[in-house]
Scaffold this active site. Structure first.
Site, short mmCIF file in Angstrom:
data_model
loop_
_atom_site.label_atom_id
_atom_site.label_comp_id
_atom_site.label_asym_id
_atom_site.label_seq_id
_atom_site.Cartn_x
_atom_site.Cartn_y
_atom_site.Cartn_z
N ARG A 161 22.58 46.29 30.23
CA ARG A 161 23.91 46.65 30.72
C ARG A 161 24.48 47.71 29.79
NH1 ARG A 161 27.95 41.77 32.12
NH2 ARG A 161 27.90 41.51 29.85
N CYS A 213 41.93 33.51 58.21
CA CYS A 213 42.72 34.73 58.40
C CYS A 213 43.16 35.28 57.04
CB CYS A 213 43.94 34.42 59.27
SG CYS A 213 43.57 33.52 60.79
N MET A 214 43.86 36.41 57.07
CA MET A 214 44.30 37.02 55.82
C MET A 214 45.25 36.11 55.05
SD MET A 214 46.22 40.66 55.12
CE MET A 214 44.84 41.66 55.66
N ASP A 215 46.15 35.43 55.77
CA ASP A 215 47.21 34.66 55.11
C ASP A 215 47.22 33.19 55.50
OD1 ASP A 215 48.32 37.28 54.31
OD2 ASP A 215 48.86 37.39 56.43
N ARG A 252 31.51 33.07 21.50
CA ARG A 252 32.39 33.64 22.52
C ARG A 252 32.43 32.75 23.78
NH1 ARG A 252 28.79 37.73 21.72
NH2 ARG A 252 28.22 37.63 23.93
N HIS A 262 24.57 40.11 24.30
CA HIS A 262 24.87 39.15 25.37
C HIS A 262 23.57 38.59 25.90
CE1 HIS A 262 27.51 37.21 28.21
NE2 HIS A 262 26.73 37.56 29.21
N LYS A 275 39.50 37.48 29.49
CA LYS A 275 39.49 38.61 30.42
C LYS A 275 39.80 38.13 31.83
CE LYS A 275 34.48 38.35 31.16
NZ LYS A 275 33.21 39.09 31.13
N TYR A 301 40.61 33.70 65.22
CA TYR A 301 40.00 34.91 65.76
C TYR A 301 38.60 34.66 66.31
CZ TYR A 301 43.64 37.64 63.37
OH TYR A 301 44.83 38.18 62.95
#
Length: 391
Positions: free
Chosen positions: A137, A318-320, A227, A171, A39, A271
């Site tokens: 759950r 920063c973002m990038d 699993r 689980h 997953k 920043y």
């Protein structure tokens, strides 16, 4: 320089995945099947290349979180059993049958909806029953008060036409912690319901309870299927499993230096000027940021590797992009490779180390690495595939 290594990339060792799968298979009872959990894009590693490698090295089936992940596998020619671990809306029953995917069922209404569509299509549908033994759950409740009603509901499901109960599972919520008594309680609840169903002649298919931690720590609970998840990727679910199974971390994260500059004393970096140079410093800019999964929480805590040297991340991420203090990195240059996660020159920055800085777990670190980071797959020391999701 290849196009996929011009900025930042995640390098995934298929040899490590293969080795981990082989060691899991050796640790698992010969008669127990292995349902590999792929997953979340195989925990960020890339579902297709990982799935193929797992099948080649002992996996019998796959588990995913949702129908679309199962469809991805089917559309790429993966034809082994696939189980959806989470909830599937009853409106999707037709797709479940068309794609030959098994849902997790924990209500009679969902089973009835699946049966109705199977009858209409003149096909058989398989499912797995989920028991809630203490995770709180999803699943049929199995405590002493609710177990009798759960048994009755599962019997009703078993009587529906064109349905096959392929398996039943739970689980274990504390298998990766020092909570044997609670784990044993969950296991006993699960077995009590299974035993009652079997005594009453209900075919329940394969019984499975072991996640990664339980597979390693409680081999007596392996039953008919296991699993494994995070251990497939070379990560330990907790310190308790370390030393008990040999694992190789499959993913490393790398980036190229985009700028090296000498900055005078008392100059702010990034920043908010949270980091001020004292004394003057050499700052290198690295083209990876929180949009790539390199969290702002790592600012001022994490380091990166350059030729085995640890260089601290300074200033806000920063973002990038982000910055590292490269004052002690003699001759560092633009286009040099830094290791954001992984090994370099005898040093290592592990997913566990980054998780510690963020106050989280290693699972989240690898799952966070964004889709715009290319995955570069290696085997026997060579690149065998590169995947860029943006082009």
């Amino acid at each position: 320089m290849d196009s996929y290594t011009q900025r930042a990339w995640a390098q995934v060792s298929l040899d490590a995945i293969a080795s981990n799968m082989q060691n899991i298979r050796r640790m698992t009872r010969p008669e127990a099947a292995v349902m590999a959990v792929v997953k979340a894009d195989a925990y960020g590693h890339g579902f297709l290349q990982v799935a193929k490698t797992l099948l080649e090295n002992g996996a019998d089936a796959f588990a995913v979180a949702m129908l679309d992940e199962a469809k991805q596998l089917r559309s790429r020619g993966i034809d082994v059993p696939v189980l959806i671990l989470g909830n599937t809306n009853r409106d999707l029953c037709e797709d479940l049958i068309d794609y030959d995917v098994m849902p997790t069922v924990f209500s009679y209404d969902m089973a009835k909806a699946l049966s109705n569509v199977a009858v209409k299509k003149n096909k058989d549908a398989k499912l797995h029953i989920k028991l809630d033994t203490g995770m709180s759950r999803i699943g049929f409740l199995c405590d002493e008060r609710h177990a009798p009603e759960t048994v009755r509901e599962i019997k009703r499901i078993a009587a529906l036409p064109n349905l096959e109960i392929d398996g039943i599972f739970t689980h274990l919520s504390c298998a990766d912690e020092d909570e044997y008594a609670y784990t044993k309680m969950q296991f006993d609840r699960f077995m009590a319901v299974c035993d009652r169903l079997q005594r009453d002649g209900v075919q329940i298919g394969r019984r499975h309870v072991c996640n990664s931690a339980a597979l390693v720590l409680y081999p007596q609970m392996q039953l008919d299927m296991v699993r494994p998840g995070v251990i497939l990727y070379g990560l330990h679910p907790s310190p308790l499993t370390e030393g008990k199974i040999e694992l190789q971390s499959a993913m490393s994260l790398k980036a190229r230096v985009t700028l090296v500059k000498r900055i005078e004393e008392a100059i702010g970096v990034s920043y908010g000027k949270e980091y001020i140079t004292t004394p003057p410093a050499t700052i290198a800019t690295i083209p990876i940021g929180y949009a790539d999964g390199y969290s702002r929480l790592l600012a001022g805590k994490a380091e990166m590797l350059w030729h085995g040297k640890r260089l601290p991340v300074v200033g806000r991420i920063c973002m990038d992009q982000c910055m590292i203090d490269a004052t002690n990195a003699d001759n560092i240059e633009v286009d040099d490779i830094v290791t954001v996660m992984g090994s370099d020159g005898g040093a290592c920055i592990s997913a566990d180390e980054l998780a510690h800085h963020m106050g989280t777990i290693n699972y989240e670190i690898v799952c966070l690495i964004g889709k715009r980071i290319p995955r570069v797959y290696t085997s026997n020391g060579s690149v065998v595939r590169a995947l860029n999701n943006l082009v």
